[in-house]
Design an enzyme around this catalytic site. Structure first.
Site, short mmCIF file in Angstrom:
data_model
loop_
_atom_site.label_atom_id
_atom_site.label_comp_id
_atom_site.label_asym_id
_atom_site.label_seq_id
_atom_site.Cartn_x
_atom_site.Cartn_y
_atom_site.Cartn_z
N ARG A 77 0.86 -1.19 0.00
CA ARG A 77 0.00 0.00 0.00
C ARG A 77 0.89 1.24 0.00
NH1 ARG A 77 -3.87 0.14 5.00
NH2 ARG A 77 -5.02 -1.44 3.84
N LYS A 210 -3.37 1.66 14.87
CA LYS A 210 -3.35 2.53 13.69
C LYS A 210 -3.92 3.90 14.02
CE LYS A 210 -6.00 -0.26 11.22
NZ LYS A 210 -7.00 -0.86 10.32
N LYS A 212 -5.38 7.67 12.05
CA LYS A 212 -5.77 8.22 10.75
C LYS A 212 -6.19 9.69 10.84
CE LYS A 212 -7.23 3.72 9.08
NZ LYS A 212 -8.33 2.92 8.53
N CYS A 429 -15.40 -2.65 -0.01
CA CYS A 429 -14.02 -2.95 0.38
C CYS A 429 -13.51 -4.12 -0.45
CB CYS A 429 -13.97 -3.28 1.86
SG CYS A 429 -14.65 -4.92 2.22
N CYS A 435 -8.31 -10.47 1.31
CA CYS A 435 -8.39 -10.03 2.70
C CYS A 435 -8.60 -11.21 3.63
CB CYS A 435 -9.52 -9.02 2.89
SG CYS A 435 -9.62 -8.52 4.62
N CYS A 474 -16.75 -7.61 6.20
CA CYS A 474 -16.71 -7.88 7.65
C CYS A 474 -16.97 -6.57 8.37
CB CYS A 474 -15.36 -8.49 8.04
SG CYS A 474 -14.07 -7.28 8.40
N CYS A 478 -13.97 -0.98 6.35
CA CYS A 478 -12.99 -0.37 5.45
C CYS A 478 -13.62 0.52 4.37
CB CYS A 478 -12.12 -1.44 4.81
SG CYS A 478 -11.13 -2.34 6.01
FE1 SRM Z 1 -9.06 -1.47 6.32
C1 SRM Z 1 -7.79 -4.09 8.02
C2 SRM Z 1 -8.33 -2.91 3.41
C3 SRM Z 1 -9.65 1.47 4.76
C4 SRM Z 1 -10.70 -0.33 9.11
N1 SRM Z 1 -8.15 -3.19 5.82
C5 SRM Z 1 -7.64 -4.12 6.67
C6 SRM Z 1 -6.84 -5.17 5.90
C7 SRM Z 1 -5.42 -4.72 5.86
C8 SRM Z 1 -6.98 -6.60 6.41
C9 SRM Z 1 -5.97 -7.10 7.41
O1 SRM Z 1 -5.72 -6.46 8.43
O2 SRM Z 1 -5.46 -8.20 7.17
C10 SRM Z 1 -7.52 -5.06 4.51
C11 SRM Z 1 -6.69 -5.47 3.31
C12 SRM Z 1 -7.58 -6.04 2.23
C13 SRM Z 1 -6.89 -6.25 0.93
O3 SRM Z 1 -6.80 -7.41 0.49
O4 SRM Z 1 -6.46 -5.28 0.30
C14 SRM Z 1 -8.02 -3.63 4.55
N2 SRM Z 1 -8.90 -0.82 4.46
C15 SRM Z 1 -8.68 -1.60 3.37
C16 SRM Z 1 -8.88 -0.83 2.08
C17 SRM Z 1 -7.94 -1.27 0.96
C18 SRM Z 1 -10.35 -0.98 1.66
C19 SRM Z 1 -10.69 -0.51 0.28
O5 SRM Z 1 -11.43 -1.26 -0.35
O6 SRM Z 1 -10.28 0.55 -0.16
C20 SRM Z 1 -8.67 0.60 2.61
C21 SRM Z 1 -7.22 1.01 2.56
C22 SRM Z 1 -7.06 2.40 3.06
C23 SRM Z 1 -5.67 2.96 2.90
O7 SRM Z 1 -5.32 3.28 1.77
O8 SRM Z 1 -4.99 3.13 3.91
C24 SRM Z 1 -9.10 0.44 4.05
N3 SRM Z 1 -9.93 0.30 6.87
C25 SRM Z 1 -10.17 1.34 6.04
C26 SRM Z 1 -11.08 2.26 6.65
C27 SRM Z 1 -11.66 3.52 6.00
C28 SRM Z 1 -10.90 4.76 6.36
O9 SRM Z 1 -9.88 4.71 7.05
O10 SRM Z 1 -11.32 5.80 5.91
C29 SRM Z 1 -11.40 1.74 7.90
C30 SRM Z 1 -12.41 2.33 8.90
C31 SRM Z 1 -11.91 3.52 9.63
C32 SRM Z 1 -11.15 3.11 10.86
O11 SRM Z 1 -9.95 2.85 10.76
O12 SRM Z 1 -11.77 3.04 11.92
C33 SRM Z 1 -10.66 0.51 8.02
N4 SRM Z 1 -9.18 -2.08 8.25
C34 SRM Z 1 -9.96 -1.51 9.21
C35 SRM Z 1 -9.89 -2.32 10.40
C36 SRM Z 1 -10.63 -2.05 11.73
C37 SRM Z 1 -9.89 -1.11 12.59
C38 SRM Z 1 -10.50 -0.97 13.95
O13 SRM Z 1 -10.33 0.07 14.58
O14 SRM Z 1 -11.13 -1.91 14.43
C39 SRM Z 1 -9.05 -3.42 10.09
C40 SRM Z 1 -8.67 -4.57 11.02
C41 SRM Z 1 -7.68 -4.18 12.06
O15 SRM Z 1 -7.07 -3.13 12.03
O16 SRM Z 1 -7.51 -5.01 12.96
C42 SRM Z 1 -8.64 -3.23 8.72
FE1 SF4 Z 2 -11.27 -6.99 4.78
FE2 SF4 Z 2 -13.21 -6.46 6.47
FE3 SF4 Z 2 -11.69 -4.48 5.54
FE4 SF4 Z 2 -13.40 -5.64 3.96
S1 SF4 Z 2 -13.94 -4.49 5.81
S2 SF4 Z 2 -11.24 -5.20 3.46
S3 SF4 Z 2 -13.41 -7.72 4.64
S4 SF4 Z 2 -11.00 -6.13 6.84
#
Ligand code: SRM
Ligand code: SF4
Length: 572
Positions: A77, A210, A212, A429, A435, A474, A478
């Site tokens: 990323r 993390k 943001k 997402c 993922c 899930c 994201c």
């Molecule tokens: Fe996310 C984890 C993809 C934006 C909340 N996110 C992941 C992971 C890395 C899975 C993992 O930990 O193994 C996913 C990778 C999937 C893949 O195959 O690419 C993933 N997140 C994404 C992306 C690519 C979704 C998309 O379709 O665009 C976004 C990448 C953003 C970037 O460029 O940095 C993405 N993730 C977000 C957002 C939206 C935002 O930030 O505006 C959120 C919600 C906001 C937040 O952070 O509260 C988000 N991602 C999570 C979480 C839950 C965090 C939490 O506080 O509980 C996880 C899981 C974790 O961190 O344990 C996670």
């Molecule tokens: Fe993976 Fe859940 Fe984030 Fe979708 S919302 S990319 S299933 S961690």
């Protein structure tokens, strides 16, 4: 535990502490050709370098049958504050996608790009090529400040350009300073065991979780400014950014069945001048660094610290460190979230074309050659390409004479923005197959579901109406589904929880309406609602607002900051 025992720490804290500033045994792991994977502890550390170890989940059953290890590969990323790249950089990304990754570029919800499917032996080369294009993956993931996002398109006005510059400055200030990234991936001299290293802002343990930051320029809330640890809302005077309203403690993630986890909107703490904003961000980060929960990662985000200690306590700690008080919030208003696909023109007559990219996946498929088309555009384009926080891309800064050329290339490659108001406002997402946390399909399924819903919208004359729909595989959130008028959150293969009632401008979250709906259930639930909405809505009333007025979900006392309370257990 005795009173003197050290506080409990999560396993990731221990891995970080032993990592020698994020080195671990990554270098050894990269040399080990007997496996496509890295050591488990190292997979926590590579995140800080912007790299996730994954495996192709579609192939798991077959590989298990053949007693082969999982089909491991890596996701990289990038860190692109404000989402702006030059055409030359885009062409470099395009080449990397073809040579080193799975042939696609994935635009994310945080205004950057990801490559999927990089095998271990290609990782260093990939990172070197990214860096050669003057881009990097530093701190794109991990327990640090991530990519700083900003209202898309610095060309729209001087203030827009200023917030993108601020995104760069904040990102640079909060970057980890250690040399491990350069040493591991870019052939820098080894410093391990040599000179002492220091992380002046983070310390050796980095943050508890993390972190943001998002910057919005009203009236556009494309960044969903309430969803982040820090939300900055620019105030503009005489065309220049005078300062920022500061929000803290937003976050989307939750876990099914764990009501002590929940999405939460950021809350306001005050206003600062533009020249103070880096300091404010730094002090907020250090309060979270010192007081955030390091024992339980599910409670470690800033939102839980603020929920536990109170906003006043938090603000007092930040102001103590600043040595001054934030000013009262300044007025602002948002009108919408999302993007505005199509051409807009700026005061100088230059055009900016927002191209809808379905769920952010830039690929050549199904009659639309998006990857080839964007590469062809990058070869002739003289402005910039700007990733949006809604997984789209803006071909920005097109001079009037160049516009027919861009239009022709768009048409030649079948790159048309959709007419449908639901699809134009959709995000999903990544989910399966890469993922590891996905419980259900998302990116691969939402387009089909939308096509089916569109026929019901057409029946009641709502085809062009803008309705925000977002799906995740899930509950981690994201695609920020809890801020969608229709939020769909995966529970199990083919089953989704349905959330309704969020505000179109991203200032109010939705609420759980029904659990575990399959496709037939979703359509049977939503189609009659669309019909009622078409019949009974008030002038200008949005679907999310109507869902509250019609009583599909309760309005509650203060829906703006609503999340299902632990006692209700409605989240799951
Ligand atoms: Fe996310 C984890 C993809 C934006 C909340 N996110 C992941 C992971 C890395 C899975 C993992 O930990 O193994 C996913 C990778 C999937 C893949 O195959 O690419 C993933 N997140 C994404 C992306 C690519 C979704 C998309 O379709 O665009 C976004 C990448 C953003 C970037 O460029 O940095 C993405 N993730 C977000 C957002 C939206 C935002 O930030 O505006 C959120 C919600 C906001 C937040 O952070 O509260 C988000 N991602 C999570 C979480 C839950 C965090 C939490 O506080 O509980 C996880 C899981 C974790 O961190 O344990 C996670
Ligand atoms: Fe993976 Fe859940 Fe984030 Fe979708 S919302 S990319 S299933 S961690």
């Amino acid at each position: 535990m005795s009173d003197n025992a050290p506080p409990a720490r999560s396993q990731v804290e221990i891995i970080k502490e032993r990592s020698r500033f994020l080195r671990g045994t990554i270098a050894e792991g990269l040399r080990d050709s007997s496996t496509g994977a890295l050591a488990e502890d190292d997979t926590q550390l590579t995140k800080f370098h912007g790299i996730y170890q994954q495996d192709d989940r579609d192939l798991r059953p077959e590989r298990a049958r053949k007693k082969l290890e999982k089909a491991f590969s890596f996701m990289a990323r990038l860190r692109i504050p404000g989402g702006v790249v030059t055409p030359a950089q885009w062409l470099a990304l395009d080449r990397i996608a073809g040579l080193r990754a799975n042939g696609t570029i994935r635009i994310t919800t945080r205004q950057t790009v990801q490559f999927h499917g990089i095998i271990k032996s290609n990782l260093r080369q990939t990172l070197q090529e990214i860096n050669a294009a003057l881009l990097d993956t530093i701190a794109a993931c991990g327990d640090v400040n991530r990519n700083v996002i900003a209202t898309a398109n610095p060309y729209e006005s001087r203030a827009h350009a200023e917030v993108v510059a601020a995104a760069h400055a904040i990102s640079a200030h909060l970057m980890p300073r250690g040399r491990a990234y350069h040493e591991l991936w870019l052939d820098d001299e080894l410093v391990a065991g040599g000179e002492r290293e220091d992380e002046p802002i983070y310390g050796a343990l980095y943050l508890p979780r993390k972190f943001k930051i998002a910057i919005a320029v009203p009236p556009h809330n494309d960044v969903d400014v309430y969803a982040h640890d820090i939300g900055l809302i620019a105030t503009v005077q005489h065309g220049r950014v005078s300062g920022y309203n500061v929000l803290v403690g937003g976050g989307m993630g939750m876990t099914h069945g764990e009501p002590q986890t929940y999405p939460r909107l950021a809350e306001p703490i005050g206003w600062c001048r533009a020249d103070q904003v880096i300091d404010v961000c730094e002090k907020i980060v250090t309060v979270q660094r010192d007081f955030g929960n390091r024992a339980d990662r599910r409670q470690a985000r800033l939102k839980y610290l603020i929920a536990a200690r109170g906003l006043d306590w938090f603000q007092a700690r930040v102001e103590e460190r600043l040595g001054w008080h934030l000013a009262p919030m300044r007025p602002f208003a948002f009108v919408r979230t999302g993007d505005r696909p199509g051409w807009v023109e700026d005061a100088a007559g230059n055009g900016h074309f927002t191209l809808f990219v379905e769920n952010g996946r830039v690929a050549d498929r199904d009659g639309a050659a998006l990857r080839s088309g964007l590469a062809a555009i990058a070869r002739v384009h003289q402005g910039a390409l700007v990733m949006t926080t809604n997984q789209n891309i803006i071909i920005a800064g097109v001079a009037p004479a160049q516009r027919p050329v861009i239009d022709a290339l768009l048409a030649q490659h079948g790159m048309h923005n959709p007419d449908g108001g639901l699809r134009r406002n959709a995000m999903a997402c990544v989910a399966l197959p890469t993922c590891g946390l996905a419980l259900a399909e998302s990116e691969r399924y939402l387009p089909t579901l939308i096509t089916r819903l569109e026929s019901h919208l057409a029946e009641v004359g709502l085809s062009r109406d803008e309705i925000v729909i977002r799906m995740t595989g899930c509950p981690n959130g994201c695609a920020r589904p809890y801020l969608a008028e229709i939020g769909l959150v995966g529970r199990a293969p083919g089953l989704y929880n349905l959330y309704l009632g969020a505000a179109f401008d991203g200032t109010r979250m939705n609420r759980l309406y029904r659990k575990d709906l399959d496709e037939a259930g979703l359509i049977a639930t939503l189609a009659p609602m669309f019909a009622t909405y078409a019949r009974d809505r008030r002038e200008g009333e949005r679907f999310g607002d109507f869902a509250l007025r019609a009583g599909y979900v309760p309005a509650g006392d203060d829906p703006r900051y609503f999340h299902d309370p632990p006692a209700g257990g409605a989240q799951g």
